[in-house]
Write an enzyme that holds these catalytic residues in place. Structure first.
Site, mmCIF file in Angstrom:
data_model
loop_
_atom_site.group_PDB
_atom_site.id
_atom_site.type_symbol
_atom_site.label_atom_id
_atom_site.label_comp_id
_atom_site.label_asym_id
_atom_site.label_seq_id
_atom_site.Cartn_x
_atom_site.Cartn_y
_atom_site.Cartn_z
ATOM 1 C CG ASN A 155 -37.436 -7.042 -7.381
ATOM 2 O OD1 ASN A 155 -37.449 -7.368 -8.570
ATOM 3 N ND2 ASN A 155 -36.964 -5.886 -6.960
ATOM 4 N N PRO A 179 -38.046 -14.847 -17.325
ATOM 5 C CG PRO A 179 -40.028 -15.866 -16.655
ATOM 6 C CD PRO A 179 -38.963 -15.940 -17.687
ATOM 7 C CD GLU A 252 -34.487 0.459 -15.248
ATOM 8 O OE1 GLU A 252 -34.135 0.766 -14.095
ATOM 9 O OE2 GLU A 252 -34.863 1.284 -16.082
ATOM 10 C CB CYS A 286 -33.843 -2.011 -7.779
ATOM 11 S SG CYS A 286 -35.314 -1.299 -8.534
ATOM 12 C CD GLU A 383 -28.990 -3.940 -4.708
ATOM 13 O OE1 GLU A 383 -28.361 -4.744 -5.408
ATOM 14 O OE2 GLU A 383 -29.992 -3.328 -5.117
ATOM 15 C CD GLU A 460 -37.610 -1.241 -17.301
ATOM 16 O OE1 GLU A 460 -37.821 -1.432 -16.096
ATOM 17 O OE2 GLU A 460 -37.628 -2.148 -18.155
#
Ligand code: NAD
Length: 486
Positions: A155, A179, A252, A286, A383, A460
């Site tokens: 995302n 990635p 994360e 997220c 989710e 983070e």
């Protein structure tokens, strides 16, 4: 319409330059707004993974020994380059993800540059502590971990590369970044810019690939830490694999975050917060507040304003700056969202707005509002990672908090109220890593961000990220004679 050329020079970036190995499985890069293939990269072969890790190992010791002020200077130069190229990088981010240029111009390369600048400034400020034991004393220093692996979700490909790379490099580590296979293009540009800013070769390498490449990196004995942004199931796998070799991890992961809107809230702000927390990036965020609990008395007013605001949605070519709502990044994600909507309907939800695939090429789902829900319904528990807002009601503060916390996730939460004491009381009662009061989803580089419960481990950004990319070494200093039993 002719799209800008998105084909990268080569699939990977290793030891300061692009690298290719066409023996790796081809990965098509698809422009989500139309479904057309705009580039192809190849998954890393074991030889590519080995080259990336070997060059990171070679480069890391000298980098750790470099004056941290100089390390910081390199990162700050990279931040300047990213800002200067914001438009070009934003267009690539739009091609990679489908997010509208209106968003990417202000949220991706700019956020990456903020992280590079922030950690560049902090690089020379990594300090330990000292303690005294009579005449003897001890002190700690923070040492880099070595070679760190970053694994990204699809995302925010530029932002994720920078949020992981900047603190890792500031503290003297090397990074190999993988990635998401869905959005492989942007991290290559980050690597290119870091080299142009003066980063020595080998310190930020990019390798492409699916989960198996991530898994190979995670278990390699040369790797000291794995920082993953992804879903909870992937997080469990990666954390378990890393634990087998006692590696450090930052996780994360996903969420199903609540927003509590009290009857005294500024209703326009609350509606704006709910829109940002559900429909920005077409819901592929997220930390989204996908369970919007509205205090009973204001539900009709909240829904009225929300529906009228949805009249402002502009879909179209995401490269057109007037467009403010884009497609799902992948066809698979669109199908997941549409399946969730079918399930919601079959479980008795009312579709108050949207609810269907948009009739155009590409992977579009309308911004959707679901009502008449109970906490047990699938759309309220799981989710969805798409533009689907679940609106529920609550009677009082205690009930709102209890229901907000009744989930395995704990990434984020929000509260809208004008009552100062209640705002702070509710904020501290949330079981969530990040809480917004009268705001939603803003994540400046100086603010720790991360999840509680199943949503993650570690943080983070902010100084905390510096701790997560270093470890303490304690040094005891004997000042007197050494006593021994014999
Ligand atoms: P995903 O979990 O499917 O994939 C994430 C990354 O992990 C990809 O690069 C993938 O190739 C890799 N991967 C998959 N299996 C692996 C394995 N066994 N070992 C190592 N790597 C592996 O997630 P996604 O679909 O790309 O992203 C969406 C998810 O990410 C959502 O759940 C979202 O909430 C979460 N997310 C979290 C944050 C955050 O900061 N907390 C930010 C963005 C997205």
């Amino acid at each position: 319409m002719t799209l800008p050329n998105a084909q990268p020079t080569a699939s990977h970036f290793i030891d300061g330059d692009y690298a290719e190995d066409t023996a790796g499985t081809p990965i098509p890069v698809i422009y989500p707004a139309t479904g057309e293939t705009i580039a192809t990269v190849h998954a890393a072969t074991p030889a590519i993974v080995d080259r990336a890790l070997a060059s990171a190992v070679r480069a890391q010791a000298d980098w750790a020994a470099t004056d941290p002020t100089e390390r910081g200077r390199v990162l700050r130069r990279a931040a300047d380059l990213m800002r200067a190229r914001n438009r070009e990088l934003s267009e690539l981010e739009t091609l990679d993800t489908g997010k509208p240029l209106q968003e990417t111009l202000v949220a991706d390369a700019t956020s990456g540059a903020d992280a590079l600048e922030y950690f560049g400034g902090l690089a020379a400020d990594v300090t330990g502590t000292a303690m005294q034991f009579g005449g003897d004393w001890a002190y700690t220093i923070r040492r880099p971990l070595g070679v760190c692996v970053g694994i990204g979700a699809w995302n925010y490909p530029t932002q994720i590369a920078c949020w992981k790379g900047a603190p890792a490099l500031a503290t003297g580590n090397a990074m190999v970044f993988k990635p998401s296979e869905m959005t492989p293009l942007c991290a290559l540009k980050v690597a290119e810019i870091l080299i142009e800013a003066g980063l020595p070769a080998g310190l930020f390498n990019v390798v492409q690939g699916l989960g198996e490449v991530g898994a190979a990196l995670t278990t390699d004995p040369r790797v000291a830490k794995v920082s993953l942004t992804g879903s909870v199931p992937t997080g469990r796998k990666v954390a378990a694999a890393a634990a087998g070799e006692m590696k450090h991890v930052t996780m994360e992961l996903g969420g199903k975050s609540p927003i509590l809107v009290f009857e005294d809230a500024d209703l326009d702000d609350a509606v704006s917060g709910a829109i940002n927390g559900n429909f920005y990036s077409s819901g592929q965020v997220c930390s989204n507040g996908t369970r919007v609990f509205v205090q009973e008395s204001i539900l009709p007013a909240f829904l009225d304003r929300l529906k009228s605001r949805l009249g402002g949605v502009v879909m179209g070519d995401p490269l057109d700056e007037a467009v403010n709502f884009g497609p799902m990044t992948t066809e698979a994600q669109m199908d997941i969202v549409l399946r969730h909507l079918d399930t919601a309907r079959s479980e008795g939800a009312t579709v108050a707005a949207g609810g269907t695939r948009v009739d155009r090429e590409g992977f579009w789902v309308e911004p959707t509002v679901l009502t008449d829900l109970s906490d047990e319904m699938t759309c309220v528990r799981e989710e969805i990672f798409g533009p689907v807002m679940s609106v529920l009601t609550f009677k009082n503060e205690a009930e709102g908090i209890a229901r907000a916390n009744a989930t395995d996730f704990g990434l984020s939460a929000g509260v809208f109220t004008r009552d100062l004491a209640r705002a702070h009381r509710v904020a501290s009662a949330f079981e969530a890593g990040t809480v917004w009061i009268n705001q939603y989803n803003l994540t400046p580089a100086g603010m720790p961000f991360g999840g509680s419960k199943a949503s993650g481990i570690g943080r983070e950004n902010a100084r905390m990220a510096m701790d997560h990319f270093t470890e303490a070494q304690t040094i005891y200093v004997g000042m007197g004679k050494v006593e021994a039993a014999f």
